[in-house]
Design a protein around this motif. Structure first.
Motif, mmCIF file in Angstrom:
data_model
loop_
_atom_site.group_PDB
_atom_site.id
_atom_site.type_symbol
_atom_site.label_atom_id
_atom_site.label_comp_id
_atom_site.label_asym_id
_atom_site.label_seq_id
_atom_site.Cartn_x
_atom_site.Cartn_y
_atom_site.Cartn_z
ATOM 1 N N LYS A 358 -2.555 -10.813 1.784
ATOM 2 C CA LYS A 358 -2.791 -11.703 2.927
ATOM 3 C C LYS A 358 -1.677 -11.597 3.969
ATOM 4 O O LYS A 358 -1.929 -11.587 5.168
ATOM 5 N N VAL A 359 -0.441 -11.520 3.478
ATOM 6 C CA VAL A 359 0.700 -11.427 4.394
ATOM 7 C C VAL A 359 0.662 -10.102 5.150
ATOM 8 O O VAL A 359 0.842 -10.052 6.371
ATOM 9 N N ALA A 360 0.398 -9.013 4.433
ATOM 10 C CA ALA A 360 0.329 -7.695 5.084
ATOM 11 C C ALA A 360 -0.807 -7.661 6.103
ATOM 12 O O ALA A 360 -0.642 -7.132 7.215
ATOM 13 N N ASP A 361 -1.948 -8.216 5.741
ATOM 14 C CA ASP A 361 -3.099 -8.235 6.660
ATOM 15 C C ASP A 361 -2.787 -9.037 7.918
ATOM 16 O O ASP A 361 -3.170 -8.649 9.029
ATOM 17 N N LYS A 362 -2.089 -10.160 7.752
ATOM 18 C CA LYS A 362 -1.738 -11.000 8.910
ATOM 19 C C LYS A 362 -0.811 -10.242 9.864
ATOM 20 O O LYS A 362 -1.005 -10.253 11.085
#
Length: 628
Positions: A358-362
């Motif tokens: 989720k962090v990488a996608d954001k």
């Protein structure tokens, strides 16, 4: 109704062990009992919703009260309540179903959280601070009679008719001498703020004074009246329990201020919400990290159904995400668990992977949506991204497309963009692309200018973890070497085929080396005569790139590098044999003049590196005056 009995335990008295073992963590009793009261309150609400309870629900809340004179703390709810039979079942039997196992295993437990709850002992944590615990309760069931249970911390209990007239339960703790610190308003308020701040049922703790508008005075100015109102200590609907579509940016910023009252606004945030293959909600914020990332850690709070568990989340959240702030709530993480449980639990591993993704996608989304805004935030998030790439391969695979390299001209490049930029000019004679960087542009300006004369680009890598980041890039990027701009003279950093020829004869080179060896009285400086461009400085002092990097990583706590941190600093003194000053020294008439000029050239090299201090600096200044 009057009954006395003994709690069935097949071993020695458990209560002294509870008191002794859990003593170091005994504030947790309040969390356990308030959580139980909240559960009872939510259950009556659920029964009413299902049509299985038709009475008036009333104002559902939990109240915590204390009486310093009577030495009691009371936790009251208007939830389900219990009958006398239910007390026997839930308090005397189920709460002790794990007692035998507890007795066998408590010696091996590492902390109190491993014990409470796991063996069904949540209610009995009350005995950590009590000489006697009393329950007054009235069940919601039609025709139920009030019941009272009392126990003095032995295995004996008494059940009799209770005095409660309304549905619900009071837990009355008669506080022992060791627990008297809890008969204090601010102490109890602090514990409730810590554990109960976001519980889903209002928690009342005394009253507070508020000012209410009360018309206007004779001059037309507003008047206020002070009124006593219930002190409700919790926010029952924190934003992580709501749908992102129902929230605006200000809601997230307000909640951040609620969590961290004295912090700057965060850069952005991620709302977590997943119900398969595990349940997880939460909001993670990216703070302005800068370069002081050590003080940022332990800012993520872990909850289970809105009950605070811990801010030690390193077994649930990947190490690099410890720099984030915010809240994670998952009922799939038991309320009380050991670290070994967390490390082995399959759900925890899935949660870990999910949050990383989720962090990488954001970050990828932000980069693609507005590259310029992303570049403007890079000074705040760059450290975080690099830290993630170093510590988590899955994150590296995603981040390699949005990690930015900044050069000394404040230009930004992705890894692919930078390769395209420097490959034509910064490839050495062996076909290796050489990236050059500075970690201190002011101190290393002489070297940077030397690189710029050859149209070489110089990166700015000055965060505390850039030593590790550089080592990782060299591992991951094909045929790429990364060197600090002051690691050697520029012609040696990127070796080309067309190195300038020596103007000194072999005999002159030997003479110059002897002169400088005598002039430099420091044992850890090694003199070498180089064939360099005549425009370069006559003398340059450098430290070997590998050695310096190992020492920096040792200072940062790099695994296995500590050995290098104990080694002395060693430097290379590069003498530019093609510089006019070196020829002049070789041709000087007296040995004294040769020594003085050699010392002057060497001190200039030290000065350019900020390495000339104390008496040596004074001597240099005096010598400079005499030479002028």
């Amino acid at each position: 109704m009057q009954e006395k009995g003994t709690i069935s335990i097949h071993t020695e008295n458990i209560f002294p062990i509870i008191k002794k073992f859990l003593y170091s963590d005994h504030e947790i009793f309040l969390r356990e009992l308030v959580s139980n009261a909240v559960d009872a309150t939510q259950k009556i609400k659920r029964l009413a919703a299902l049509g299985q309870y038709n009475g008036e629900l009333g104002d559902l809340q939990v109240e915590v009260a204390f009486d310093e004179a009577a030495k009691t703390i009371t936790i009251s709810d208007n939830g389900l309540g219990m009958t006398a039979d239910e007390i026997k079942k839930y308090i005397n039997q189920i709460a002790f179903s794990g007692a035998t196992e507890f007795m066998e295993k408590f010696k091996d437990a590492k902390d109190a959280n491993e014990i409470i709850g796991r063996f069904g002992l949540g209610f009995y944590s009350a005995f950590m601070v009590s000489d006697q615990v009393e329950i007054q309760t009235l069940s919601y069931q039609d025709g139920a009679e009030p019941a009272r249970w009392v126990c003095d911390g032995s295995t004996e209990f008494e059940i009799s008719e209770g005095s409660r007239t309304t549905r619900g339960t009071d837990i009355i703790m008669h506080i022992n001498a060791d627990g008297e610190e809890f008969l204090d308003k601010s102490r109890l308020q602090g514990i409730l703020d810590k554990y109960a701040k976001f519980l889903p049922v209002p928690i009342k703790f005394g009253t507070t004074t508020e000012r209410e508008p009360d018309g206007e005075d004779e001059e037309g100015k507003p008047k206020y009246t002070e009124v006593e109102v219930d002190n409700i200590i919790n926010n029952t609907s924190p934003i992580w329990t709501k749908a992102p579509a129902d929230l605006i940016d200000q809601d997230y910023l307000d909640f951040y201020k609620e969590l961290y009252p004295f912090s700057e606004d965060p850069l952005f945030w991620i709302h977590l919400n997943v119900d398969y293959p595990f349940n997880l909600t939460g909001v993670l914020y990216f703070p302005k990290i800068k370069n002081d990332f050590e003080i940022q850690k332990n800012k993520i709070k872990l909850y289970s159904r809105q009950v605070f568990i811990t801010d030690e989340v390193k077994d649930i959240v990947p190490e690099f995400l410890m720099l984030l702030h915010g809240v994670i709530d998952s009922p799939d993480i038991p309320l009380n668990v050991s670290r070994s449980f967390l490390q082995a639990d399959g759900n925890v591993k899935k949660i870990n992977n999910y949050i990383t993704k989720k962090v990488a996608d954001k970050l990828s989304e932000l980069f693609k949506a507005d590259r310029k805004a992303f570049e403007e935030k890079w000074s705040d998030i760059g450290l975080f991204v690099k830290y993630g790439m170093i510590s988590e391969d899955k994150f590296y695979d995603k981040a390699k497309d949005f990690v930015l390299l900044e050069n000394t001209k404040k230009e930004f490049f992705t890894l692919d963009e930078y390769k395209t930029k420097v490959a034509p000019n910064q490839t050495d004679k062996d076909g290796t692309e050489v990236y050059i960087y500075t970690n201190d542009p002011a101190k290393q300006d002489t070297f940077i200018q030397s690189a710029n004369k050859k149209d070489y680009d110089v990166l700015l890598l000055n965060s505390p973890i850039d030593g590790h980041f550089v080592a990782q890039m060299e591992q991951k990027l094909e045929k790429t070497s990364i060197k600090r701009v002051d690691a050697d003279v520029i012609d040696k950093i990127i070796k080309k085929e067309d190195a300038p020829a020596h103007v000194l004869t072999e005999e002159q080179s030997a003479t110059i080396k002897t002169i400088f060896d005598k002039a430099i009285t420091k044992a850890n400086f090694k003199v070498e005569i180089e064939s360099l461009n005549p425009d370069e400085l006559p003398v340059t002092v450098t430290m070997d790139e590998f050695m310096r990097r190992m020492k920096e990583m040792a200072a940062m706590g790099g695994g296995g590098m500590s050995f290098y941190g104990t080694l002395p600093d060693n430097y290379k003194v590069s003498i530019n044999g093609n510089h006019k000053l070196i020829s002049r020294i070789a041709q000087a008439e007296s040995e004294e003049e040769q020594t003085q000029l050699a010392k002057q050239a060497f001190d200039l090299a030290l000065l350019s590196q900020g390495m000339l201090t104390g008496p040596e600096l004074t001597e240099f200044v005096n010598r400079s005056v005499s030479l002028i």
